[in-house]
Design an enzyme around this catalytic site. Structure first.
Site, PDB file in Angstrom:
ATOM      1  N   ARG A  87       0.839  -1.188   0.000  1.00 55.87           N
ATOM      2  CA  ARG A  87       0.000   0.000   0.000  1.00 55.87           C
ATOM      3  C   ARG A  87       0.874   1.237   0.000  1.00 55.87           C
ATOM      4  O   ARG A  87       1.847   1.322   0.726  1.00 55.87           O
ATOM      5  CB  ARG A  87      -0.889   0.021   1.254  1.00 55.87           C
ATOM      6  N   CYS A 273       1.183  -9.159  12.374  1.00 49.96           N
ATOM      7  CA  CYS A 273       1.233  -9.414  13.819  1.00 49.96           C
ATOM      8  C   CYS A 273       0.439 -10.656  14.206  1.00 49.96           C
ATOM      9  O   CYS A 273       0.011 -10.802  15.349  1.00 49.96           O
ATOM     10  CB  CYS A 273       0.706  -8.221  14.590  1.00 49.96           C
ATOM     11  N   LYS A 275      -2.550 -11.809  12.790  1.00 53.27           N
ATOM     12  CA  LYS A 275      -4.011 -11.744  12.693  1.00 53.27           C
ATOM     13  C   LYS A 275      -4.565 -12.896  11.873  1.00 53.27           C
ATOM     14  O   LYS A 275      -5.479 -13.597  12.314  1.00 53.27           O
ATOM     15  CB  LYS A 275      -4.390 -10.391  12.078  1.00 53.27           C
ATOM     16  N   ASP A 290      -9.760 -10.089   8.046  1.00 60.37           N
ATOM     17  CA  ASP A 290      -9.249  -8.723   7.825  1.00 60.37           C
ATOM     18  C   ASP A 290     -10.194  -7.582   8.204  1.00 60.37           C
ATOM     19  O   ASP A 290      -9.775  -6.671   8.884  1.00 60.37           O
ATOM     20  CB  ASP A 290      -8.818  -8.579   6.365  1.00 60.37           C
ATOM     21  N   ASN A 385       6.163  -9.250   1.284  1.00 60.97           N
ATOM     22  CA  ASN A 385       4.721  -9.007   1.312  1.00 60.97           C
ATOM     23  C   ASN A 385       4.014  -9.800   0.205  1.00 60.97           C
ATOM     24  O   ASN A 385       2.956  -9.408  -0.273  1.00 60.97           O
ATOM     25  CB  ASN A 385       4.450  -7.499   1.168  1.00 60.97           C
ATOM     26  N   ARG A 387       1.694 -12.607  -1.462  1.00 64.00           N
ATOM     27  CA  ARG A 387       0.335 -12.871  -0.988  1.00 64.00           C
ATOM     28  C   ARG A 387      -0.306 -14.065  -1.688  1.00 64.00           C
ATOM     29  O   ARG A 387       0.103 -14.447  -2.772  1.00 64.00           O
ATOM     30  CB  ARG A 387      -0.540 -11.633  -1.269  1.00 64.00           C
TER      31      ARG A 387
HETATM   32  C1  SPV Z   1      -2.933  -5.158   5.470  1.00 68.67           C
HETATM   33  O1  SPV Z   1      -1.839  -4.680   5.140  1.00 68.67           O
HETATM   34  O2  SPV Z   1      -3.461  -4.934   6.577  1.00 68.67           O
HETATM   35  C2  SPV Z   1      -3.646  -6.036   4.531  1.00 68.67           C
HETATM   36  C3  SPV Z   1      -3.221  -6.079   3.136  1.00 68.67           C
HETATM   37  O3  SPV Z   1      -4.599  -6.663   4.911  1.00 68.67           O
HETATM   38  S1  SPV Z   1      -3.717  -4.712   2.201  1.00 68.67           S
HETATM   39  O4  SPV Z   1      -4.735  -5.136   1.283  1.00 68.67           O
HETATM   40  O5  SPV Z   1      -2.544  -4.260   1.473  1.00 68.67           O
HETATM   41  O6  SPV Z   1      -4.240  -3.719   3.094  1.00 68.67           O
HETATM   42 MN    MN Z   2      -5.335  -5.861   6.811  1.00 64.33          MN
END
Ligand code: SPV
Ligand code: MN
Length: 613
Positions: A87, A273, A275, A290, A385, A387
């Protein structure tokens, strides 16, 4: 735009025009027409809920090279650009009218300027490509939780990911009242080079909170482009604020108690962390990993997963630590792997518990061990990162109520960060207000090697939702406090810490110990175990944990381990209160007074405890 119907008629073929026309809402027609004119795609395809249309996206993604088929049936791989792997927080901004202020902590840009900029990047961005018009439903369909959302995109990978991650929404849009609120996302990967966004310097994610529109351009990474995920979370937080519910960055899971009892918990943990691995604990049941919407319904706090799939980090995912997802990723079925290493059409990733090949293909192109990037930094085989994208129903412990329109009753809320030296592994707050303030609003987490910059730096992470809060922070915290007034019974609030270390820097707990903490919390909800009062909350009794370690993990748990893990770290806890108080005093001007009061009471309790011991 007056003649948007003419635009649609001239740019859509008969079949697609008819599909769009079945949705009667003129706002949707004019929105699609506006972006056809601006982005100028070669063609337009409207995705309905039919299996045929959904297959079309899967096939298009392979045909246009955004995904490649792997050896296992249904598995594909997608790569984002080398510099498009996460992100983009800096370039994600709220578009604000002059005079509107969301507080110090929110990244924003003047609306006229921002819209002008992003529209200039979107202009002709779909030339030679197809625009996909997609309809989804956030939350279960036909329920109080549902929010209709549509996305325009020129990326079949984005459309395909959304098809896995969200419930279909075309039929719902067809019956929707014209006045009903819905979210709109317009995305273009922009000009491509080797199938990845070329102009990442012009990557932008701009959010218009007034009109529920998000613009995303020159990026492919799902966190920036899958508009229904974190982007819509920001819109949902505003809607929740207006309507009196909560949109949270939370897992939702069922924890089994004695007999066939099952109690549902929500849990907020910052990225990386634990989750997702908490949510998919073997023997328990996963509803979501999420994002959850929490609504007071009939005096109960009820939660639903906004999504129906998982976009999970694929690092340290191995058969021992995460057996459930390991199984899912190693059987035929629909999975998109992204930014892993591929060799002989098989995916490999860091920490998979198997040897990784010394060459192959990854997010940097052809890869070999020791390969460096242009800054001289060694390129890891898979990105940290990297996925996987998979539907929840592919997991053997997917909860049967995943799509329940009523959502699920929340018995407990968990807040957990990465904390090497302050908080105990598990602790119950005294009540809702104490929990929201000292566990949620005071959450901190240490940076890891996976984030840029120094390791081990504590970051302020209130509710683990700070990246997505689209309100002044004090207001958001007040909303969290206020929700309990609409409930007949408050859920219990807990803090967890999986990352406590000893003086040598070694972790005090094993990866699986969290399972014991979860079981203890479930027993607390039903009053089946006692707890010991501390200045910071209620901690487990040794005998209960000893029994649970034996029962859940087949392990002995020594009194010495217990005493070390659950020691009251007086100085560290006082320092934490000072840090948190300072942040709120200095940079959150609308902090509710009760936050300072509760922190101060906690400080006094700790000092008293110090004097007594
Ligand atoms: C996070 O970074 O908390 C995610 C992945 O779940 S994202 O879709 O990049 O936010
Ligand atoms: Mn997330």
């Amino acid at each position: 735009m007056q003649n948007y119907q003419n635009v649609l008629k001239s740019r859509l073929d008969d079949v697609n025009y008819r599909k769009l026309a079945e949705i009667k809402n003129p706002q949707i027609h004019s929105f699609v027409a506006e972006y056809i004119e601006l982005c100028n795609p070669e063609s337009v395809f409207v995705i309905t809920d039919s299996e045929e249309d959904r297959n079309y996206i899967r096939e298009l993604s392979i045909r246009n090279g955004e995904e490649k088929e792997l050896a296992m049936e249904g598995h594909t791989v997608h790569f984002d650009g080398y510099n498009d792997q996460a992100r983009d927080k800096d370039k994600t901004k709220y578009l604000l009218e002059k005079g509107v202020d969301l507080g110090e902590r929110l990244n924003s840009i003047d609306k006229t300027e921002g819209v002008g900029e992003v529209r200039s990047f979107l202009e002709d961005s779909m030339q030679g490509k197809q625009m996909l018009v997609c309809f989804f439903c956030l939350g279960p369909q036909d329920s109080a939780f549902s929010i209709p959302a549509m996305q325009l995109t020129d990326s079949a990978y984005v459309g395909h990911s959304e098809d896995i991650l969200y419930r279909q929404g075309y039929e719902q849009f067809k019956t929707m009242e014209e006045s009903e609120e819905f979210f709109r996302v317009i995305h273009s990967a922009g000009e491509l080079e080797g199938n990845v966004s070329k102009n990442v310097d012009k990557r932008r994610v701009y959010i218009d909170l007034d009109d529920n529109i998000v613009y995303s351009v020159n990026t492919q990474y799902a966190g920036n482009t899958v508009g229904l995920k974190k982007i819509s979370l920001r819109l949902a937080i505003r809607k929740a604020d207006r309507e009196g519910w909560l949109a949270e960055h939370m897992l939702l899971m069922g924890i089994r108690g004695p007999g066939d009892r099952i109690s549902y918990f929500c849990g907020a943990f910052p990225s990386a962390c634990g989750k997702t691995s908490t949510a998919m604990m073997p023997g328990e049941s996963i509803v979501g990993d999420d994002i959850a919407y929490l609504r007071p319904l009939g005096g109960q706090l009820r939660a639903a997963n906004v999504e129906s799939g998982i976009f999970g980090i694929i690092r340290d995912v191995n058969s021992e630590d995460d057996p459930i997802i390991w199984k899912t990723l190693n059987k035929p079925g629909e999975v998109i792997f992204s930014n892993v290493l591929v060799k002989d059409n098989k995916p490999y990733w860091l920490g998979m518990g198997q040897d990784i090949p010394e060459s192959g293909y990854n997010h940097s192109g052809e890869w070999y061990k020791g390969k460096k990037d242009e800054n001289g930094k060694e390129i890891t085989p898979s990105h940290k990162n990297a996925r996987y994208t998979v539907a929840l129903e592919e997991l053997e412990n997917c909860d049967e109520h995943l799509n329940d329109p009523e959502g699920l009753p929340v018995s407990g809320v968990i807040y957990g960060g990465r904390d090497s030296d302050t908080s105990v592994p598990v602790e119950q707050a005294f009540d809702w207000t104490h929990g929201i303030i000292t566990k949620g609003a005071s959450l901190e987490s240490e940076t890891t090697a996976a984030t840029l910059g120094q390791e081990g730096v504590r970051m302020f992470q209130p509710m683990s939702n700070i990246d997505f809060v689209s309100l002044p922070l004090g207001k958001y915290i007040q909303n969290n406090l206020d929700i309990s007034r609409k409930l007949d019974k408050e859920p219990l609030v807990f803090g967890t810490n999986y990352f406590l270390k000893d003086q040598h820097g070694d972790y005090l707990n094993g990866m699986q110990d969290k399972h014991v903490w979860l079981k203890w919390m479930e027993l607390r909800v039903h009053g089946n175990v006692n707890a010991i009062e501390r200045p910071t909350g209620l901690i487990p009794e040794y005998e209960d944990l000893k029994a649970l370690f034996k029962e859940v993990l087949g392990k002995e748990y020594s009194r010495q381990d217990y005493e070390q893990q659950f020691a009251m770290r007086i100085e560290k806890n006082l320092e934490k209160i000072d840090r948190i108080e300072k942040i709120y005093r200095e940079s959150v001007s609308d902090t509710p007074q009760i936050l300072f009061d509760v922190l101060d009471q906690q400080r006094k309790r700790i000092v008293l405890f110090q004097e007594k011991t």
